[in-house]
Design an enzyme around this catalytic site. Structure first.
Site, PDB file in Angstrom:
ATOM      1  N   ASP A 298      -1.087   4.304  -4.182  1.00  0.00           N
ATOM      2  CA  ASP A 298      -0.658   5.094  -5.314  1.00  0.00           C
ATOM      3  C   ASP A 298      -1.369   4.509  -6.555  1.00  0.00           C
ATOM      4  O   ASP A 298      -1.788   3.352  -6.532  1.00  0.00           O
ATOM      5  CB  ASP A 298       0.870   4.934  -5.413  1.00  0.00           C
ATOM      6  CG  ASP A 298       1.406   5.404  -6.713  1.00  0.00           C
ATOM      7  OD1 ASP A 298       1.353   6.619  -6.945  1.00  0.00           O
ATOM      8  OD2 ASP A 298       1.856   4.561  -7.515  1.00  0.00           O
TER       9      ASP A 298
ATOM     10  N   ASP B 242      -0.488   5.109 -10.479  1.00  0.00           N
ATOM     11  CA  ASP B 242       0.350   4.676 -11.616  1.00  0.00           C
ATOM     12  C   ASP B 242       1.461   3.751 -11.140  1.00  0.00           C
ATOM     13  O   ASP B 242       2.244   4.118 -10.250  1.00  0.00           O
ATOM     14  CB  ASP B 242       1.002   5.883 -12.290  1.00  0.00           C
ATOM     15  CG  ASP B 242      -0.007   6.898 -12.778  1.00  0.00           C
ATOM     16  OD1 ASP B 242      -0.215   6.980 -13.980  1.00  0.00           O
ATOM     17  OD2 ASP B 242      -0.589   7.601 -11.926  1.00  0.00           O
TER      18      ASP B 242
ATOM     19  N   ASP C 127       5.085   2.778  -5.337  1.00  0.00           N
ATOM     20  CA  ASP C 127       6.142   2.166  -6.155  1.00  0.00           C
ATOM     21  C   ASP C 127       7.367   3.039  -6.392  1.00  0.00           C
ATOM     22  O   ASP C 127       8.363   2.530  -6.909  1.00  0.00           O
ATOM     23  CB  ASP C 127       5.575   1.738  -7.527  1.00  0.00           C
ATOM     24  CG  ASP C 127       5.166   2.930  -8.381  1.00  0.00           C
ATOM     25  OD1 ASP C 127       4.609   3.901  -7.820  1.00  0.00           O
ATOM     26  OD2 ASP C 127       5.402   2.910  -9.592  1.00  0.00           O
TER      27      ASP C 127
HETATM   28  O1  LIG Z   1       1.610  10.871 -12.607  1.00  0.00           O
HETATM   29  C1  LIG Z   1       2.676  10.371 -12.170  1.00  0.00           C
HETATM   30  O2  LIG Z   1       3.806  10.590 -12.671  1.00  0.00           O
HETATM   31  C2  LIG Z   1       2.660   9.479 -10.976  1.00  0.00           C
HETATM   32  O3  LIG Z   1       1.394   9.189 -10.470  1.00  0.00           O
HETATM   33  P1  LIG Z   1       1.342   8.245  -9.171  1.00  0.00           P
HETATM   34  O4  LIG Z   1       1.553   9.166  -8.001  1.00  0.00           O
HETATM   35  O5  LIG Z   1      -0.034   7.633  -9.225  1.00  0.00           O
HETATM   36  O6  LIG Z   1       2.436   7.222  -9.320  1.00  0.00           O
END
Ligand SMILES: O=C(O)COP(=O)(O)O
Length: 234
Positions: free
Chosen positions: A3, A5, A165
């Protein structure tokens, strides 16, 4: 698969700055990193709707949607000015490269913006594939982005691992039937211990060890039991 963020990169400082720039018109208070983190996980549009609720801004639908589009455009211009790669991530990705493990990013962020961040952070060459939000593809916790990331990276579902996360990652790993490592430093809205599938790591060394243990599992048999001779994708 990683992932983005809250797992590879601490992105909320730039997201909060873009939000504040667009909402300056409405004289709302500045967005702290904690407030921004609490609205993450389900893509930029969902982040924006949560922000309007959090700031008690009740805009007419057309105006709210125009502001949402301005927010995404504003963020897309500078998504990696204040963001930081988490400790241990460069070394982990380099080691995976050296071991010839296929790697992918699987994010709910708009794919083009995710690529810009990875480029600006000098991470883009660490990955065989980047899959983000775009077109008709559903977002995590739907399993399809995970499956798409494995396919684009040239791997096989039975040898795939997701590192994430939030509950979106947790749900996607369950739905796609891949093992999961959850980092506890990211943007989960729930206490991380409430996410009962996968293993939880709380520092770069435990993350490294968990990923390498998986990579080293030569006789690992995934749920599809047709794993032989297929490369891992992390
Ligand atoms: O853009 C988001 O809210 C989350 O992005 P992610 O899937 O990389 O955690």
């Amino acid at each position: 698969m990683f992932d983005l963020d809250g797992t590879l990169v601490h992105t909320v400082p730039d997201i909060a700055a873009a939000l504040d720039e667009v909402l300056a018109l409405y004289s709302v208070g500045p967005t702290s990193e904690d407030e921004a983190a609490s609205m993450m996980g389900d893509g930029l549009s969902e982040f924006f709707w949560r922000a309007l609720t959090s700031k008690r801004l009740n805009l007419p639908a057309d105006e709210a949607d125009a502001a949402r589009r301005r927010f995404i455009a504003c963020y897309a211009k500078a998504p990696a000015r204040r963001s930081r790669v988490y400790p241990g991530i460069y070394a982990l990705l380099q080691e995976l490269r050296q071991r010839n493990v296929r790697t992918a990013v699987c994010t709910n962020k708009i794919e083009e913006i995710a690529r810009t961040i990875l480029q600006d952070m000098r991470l883009v060459n660490c990955f065989d594939a980047v899959v983000g939000a775009g077109g008709d593809r559903p977002m995590k916790p739907d399993p399809r982005p995970v499956q798409e990331a494995v396919t684009r990276a040239g791997g096989h579902m039975a040898r795939a691992l997701l590192v994430g996360d939030t509950s979106a990652d947790h749900g996607a790993a369950i739905a796609a039937r891949v093992p999961l490592v959850l980092v506890d430093y990211g943007y989960s809205h729930l206490p991380i211990s409430a996410l009962t599938y996968g293993i939880i790591v709380d520092n770069p060394k435990s993350l490294h060890d968990a990923v390498m243990r998986f990579v080293g599992m030569e006789d690992y048999r995934g749920p599809d039991a047709e794993a032989e001779h297929h490369p891992s994708v992390v």
